[in-house]
Design a protein around this motif. Structure first.
Motif, PDB file in Angstrom:
ATOM      1  N   ASP A 164      53.332 -54.110 -30.308  1.00  0.00           N
ATOM      2  CA  ASP A 164      53.858 -54.671 -28.952  1.00  0.00           C
ATOM      3  C   ASP A 164      53.402 -53.931 -27.968  1.00  0.00           C
ATOM      4  O   ASP A 164      53.746 -54.258 -26.769  1.00  0.00           O
ATOM      5  N   GLY A 165      52.681 -52.791 -28.047  1.00  0.00           N
ATOM      6  CA  GLY A 165      52.053 -52.392 -26.964  1.00  0.00           C
ATOM      7  C   GLY A 165      50.865 -51.169 -27.243  1.00  0.00           C
ATOM      8  O   GLY A 165      51.283 -50.725 -28.548  1.00  0.00           O
ATOM      9  N   ILE A 166      50.055 -51.070 -26.620  1.00  0.00           N
ATOM     10  CA  ILE A 166      48.808 -50.062 -26.761  1.00  0.00           C
ATOM     11  C   ILE A 166      48.725 -49.314 -25.397  1.00  0.00           C
ATOM     12  O   ILE A 166      48.430 -49.870 -24.484  1.00  0.00           O
ATOM     13  N   GLN A 194      39.523 -55.214 -29.741  1.00  0.00           N
ATOM     14  CA  GLN A 194      40.434 -55.422 -31.002  1.00  0.00           C
ATOM     15  C   GLN A 194      42.076 -55.691 -30.458  1.00  0.00           C
ATOM     16  O   GLN A 194      42.579 -56.150 -31.126  1.00  0.00           O
ATOM     17  N   SER A 195      42.089 -55.393 -29.171  1.00  0.00           N
ATOM     18  CA  SER A 195      43.422 -55.463 -28.681  1.00  0.00           C
ATOM     19  C   SER A 195      44.044 -56.743 -28.870  1.00  0.00           C
ATOM     20  O   SER A 195      45.323 -56.808 -28.923  1.00  0.00           O
ATOM     21  N   PRO A 196      43.406 -57.918 -28.304  1.00  0.00           N
ATOM     22  CA  PRO A 196      44.032 -59.184 -28.188  1.00  0.00           C
ATOM     23  C   PRO A 196      44.449 -59.651 -29.475  1.00  0.00           C
ATOM     24  O   PRO A 196      45.474 -60.434 -29.667  1.00  0.00           O
ATOM     25  N   LYS A 197      43.707 -59.289 -30.763  1.00  0.00           N
ATOM     26  CA  LYS A 197      44.167 -59.665 -32.047  1.00  0.00           C
ATOM     27  C   LYS A 197      45.366 -58.940 -32.606  1.00  0.00           C
ATOM     28  O   LYS A 197      45.939 -59.268 -33.282  1.00  0.00           O
ATOM     29  N   LEU A 198      45.451 -57.954 -31.946  1.00  0.00           N
ATOM     30  CA  LEU A 198      46.666 -56.983 -32.421  1.00  0.00           C
ATOM     31  C   LEU A 198      48.017 -57.037 -31.656  1.00  0.00           C
ATOM     32  O   LEU A 198      48.975 -56.931 -32.273  1.00  0.00           O
ATOM     33  N   LEU A 199      47.774 -57.558 -30.520  1.00  0.00           N
ATOM     34  CA  LEU A 199      48.994 -57.460 -29.596  1.00  0.00           C
ATOM     35  C   LEU A 199      49.794 -58.910 -29.832  1.00  0.00           C
ATOM     36  O   LEU A 199      49.241 -59.903 -30.102  1.00  0.00           O
ATOM     37  N   ARG A 200      51.280 -58.763 -29.852  1.00  0.00           N
ATOM     38  CA  ARG A 200      52.173 -59.883 -30.100  1.00  0.00           C
ATOM     39  C   ARG A 200      52.261 -60.592 -28.751  1.00  0.00           C
ATOM     40  O   ARG A 200      51.662 -59.862 -27.736  1.00  0.00           O
ATOM     41  N   GLU A 251      42.850 -64.186 -22.221  1.00  0.00           N
ATOM     42  CA  GLU A 251      43.949 -63.902 -23.089  1.00  0.00           C
ATOM     43  C   GLU A 251      44.844 -62.823 -22.612  1.00  0.00           C
ATOM     44  O   GLU A 251      45.928 -62.801 -23.306  1.00  0.00           O
ATOM     45  N   PHE A 252      44.681 -62.456 -21.348  1.00  0.00           N
ATOM     46  CA  PHE A 252      45.561 -61.634 -20.798  1.00  0.00           C
ATOM     47  C   PHE A 252      46.127 -62.250 -19.478  1.00  0.00           C
ATOM     48  O   PHE A 252      45.597 -62.745 -18.620  1.00  0.00           O
ATOM     49  N   ASN A 253      47.430 -61.768 -19.124  1.00  0.00           N
ATOM     50  CA  ASN A 253      47.908 -61.619 -17.744  1.00  0.00           C
ATOM     51  C   ASN A 253      47.908 -60.693 -17.138  1.00  0.00           C
ATOM     52  O   ASN A 253      48.221 -59.644 -17.835  1.00  0.00           O
ATOM     53  N   ILE A 254      47.230 -60.511 -15.930  1.00  0.00           N
ATOM     54  CA  ILE A 254      47.090 -59.100 -15.437  1.00  0.00           C
ATOM     55  C   ILE A 254      48.384 -58.692 -14.894  1.00  0.00           C
ATOM     56  O   ILE A 254      48.860 -59.421 -13.727  1.00  0.00           O
ATOM     57  N   ILE A 255      48.705 -57.535 -15.218  1.00  0.00           N
ATOM     58  CA  ILE A 255      50.130 -56.822 -14.624  1.00  0.00           C
ATOM     59  C   ILE A 255      49.889 -56.058 -13.487  1.00  0.00           C
ATOM     60  O   ILE A 255      50.565 -56.086 -12.431  1.00  0.00           O
ATOM     61  N   THR A 256      48.640 -55.229 -13.456  1.00  0.00           N
ATOM     62  CA  THR A 256      48.447 -54.730 -12.295  1.00  0.00           C
ATOM     63  C   THR A 256      46.901 -55.344 -11.515  1.00  0.00           C
ATOM     64  O   THR A 256      45.776 -54.883 -12.147  1.00  0.00           O
ATOM     65  N   VAL A 298      47.011 -52.421 -16.499  1.00  0.00           N
ATOM     66  CA  VAL A 298      47.751 -52.785 -17.476  1.00  0.00           C
ATOM     67  C   VAL A 298      47.739 -54.378 -17.761  1.00  0.00           C
ATOM     68  O   VAL A 298      47.613 -55.045 -16.531  1.00  0.00           O
ATOM     69  N   ALA A 299      47.598 -54.952 -18.697  1.00  0.00           N
ATOM     70  CA  ALA A 299      47.410 -56.522 -19.020  1.00  0.00           C
ATOM     71  C   ALA A 299      48.668 -56.792 -20.184  1.00  0.00           C
ATOM     72  O   ALA A 299      48.912 -55.949 -20.969  1.00  0.00           O
ATOM     73  N   GLU A 300      48.876 -57.963 -20.366  1.00  0.00           N
ATOM     74  CA  GLU A 300      49.936 -58.710 -20.943  1.00  0.00           C
ATOM     75  C   GLU A 300      49.426 -59.663 -22.045  1.00  0.00           C
ATOM     76  O   GLU A 300      48.863 -60.604 -21.288  1.00  0.00           O
TER      77      GLU A 300
END
Length: 317
Positions: free
Chosen positions: A108-110, A235-241, A284-289, A313-315
């Motif tokens: 859920d988070g890295i 690796q982060s996009p493959k691992l994050l829900r 693959e991410f929405n930018i939070i910051t 931070v990205a989601e």
């Protein structure tokens, strides 16, 4: 059963026993950024003194889990007695491998707080700091073979020039590289003081700042810090829900640029200036910051090291 949780402490202060080992930067900001779910699974890629990890654990309920990575054996001394925490004594570039070995396919988070811990700087024999005289080591993982001395002794003039220019932003990187190569066979450079004396006559500007830049470049090369960061980010996009977040605290413009580009485009390269190009993949991410989060006045007074810290931070979509 998980250990009984302790009452939540002030999240802007150092927690646990980390204050003597490492003061976590942007602590409150990174915890807010992770948007922690009590039953979620989170990764602290750089456990260090356990400052960030201890606050993540405070947010987690009995079913929550935290996986903490740290390649420095010294970090083990800071592990709390909490069976919700799994410690992995390896570089975070192997994130996916060790998560899967432990039956974890999604998180859920890295979180990653890059750079060097205060403990590593303060341990004279580690060779990270210009304040002490010790062997030119600088290994975060002392199981690896490559040291700063190996780099000084074996790299070509061109290799040295590039690393001092890119990683240290040393003003006379070319002269420095040439001087090292010319003198290393006749002048002893095995120790910090020996190395500093060997190049002292070519130092530009403030010597403290100059040597700090040189040592930063050597440290980043010894530990392949940008390579490890790239591996982890990929690796982060493959691992994050979906909805999971990745928060990276960097201290160097190169690292910050890598994080920014990857969050925005899924690659590390700057975009080409071509108004007709329309072939970029869907991010693959929405930018939070939109802009990096930096330390406030209070933290800057309390911890000068936070001056160069930038949190992005990205989601996961």
């Amino acid at each position: 059963m998980a250990k009984k949780q302790q009452p939540r402490r002030n999240e802007t202060s150092s927690t646990g026993d980390d204050a003597g080992y490492h003061v976590p930067v942007l602590l409150a900001e990174s915890m807010e950024a992770l948007n922690i779910r009590p039953d979620g699974i989170y990764v602290d890629c750089t456990f260090g003194g356990g400052g960030h990890s201890s606050v993540i654990l405070q947010h987690l309920g009995p079913k929550g889990r935290l996986v903490a990575f740290d390649q420095d054996e010294d970090a083990r001394q800071n592990l709390p007695d909490d069976d919700r925490l799994l410690f992995v004594p390896h570089n975070f570039r192997y994130l996916q491998r060790f998560l899967r070995l432990n039956g974890i396919t999604e998180v859920d988070g890295i979180l990653a707080d890059l750079g060097v811990s205060s403990h590593q700087f303060d341990e004279a024999d580690r060779g990270f700091s210009t304040r002490f005289d010790a062997a030119l080591d600088m290994r975060m993982d002392r199981r690896q073979e490559l040291t700063a001395l190996d780099i000084i002794s074996t790299y070509t003039e061109l290799q040295l020039h590039k690393l001092f220019e890119q990683y240290g932003e040393v003003t006379n990187a070319k002269t420095l590289a040439r001087t090292i190569v010319q003198r290393r066979t006749n002048v002893p450079m095995k120790t910090i003081e020996g190395f500093k004396q060997a190049i002292r006559d070519i130092v530009k500007g403030n010597p403290h700042k100059y040597f700090a830049q040189v040592f930063q470049a050597l440290r980043m090369e010894v530990n392949d810090e940008t390579g490890a960061l790239k591996d982890m980010l990929q690796q982060s996009p493959k691992l994050l829900r979906p909805g999971g977040r990745v928060a990276i605290i960097s201290f160097h413009s190169i690292e910050d640029r890598l994080v920014k580009n990857f969050f925005r485009r899924g690659s590390f390269e700057e975009p080409e200036e071509n108004p007709f190009a329309n072939n970029e993949p869907e991010p693959e991410f929405n930018i939070i910051t939109r802009k990096p989060v930096t330390a406030g006045d209070e933290e800057l007074k309390r911890n000068p090291r936070s001056r160069s810290a930038k949190l992005r931070v990205a989601e996961k979509r």
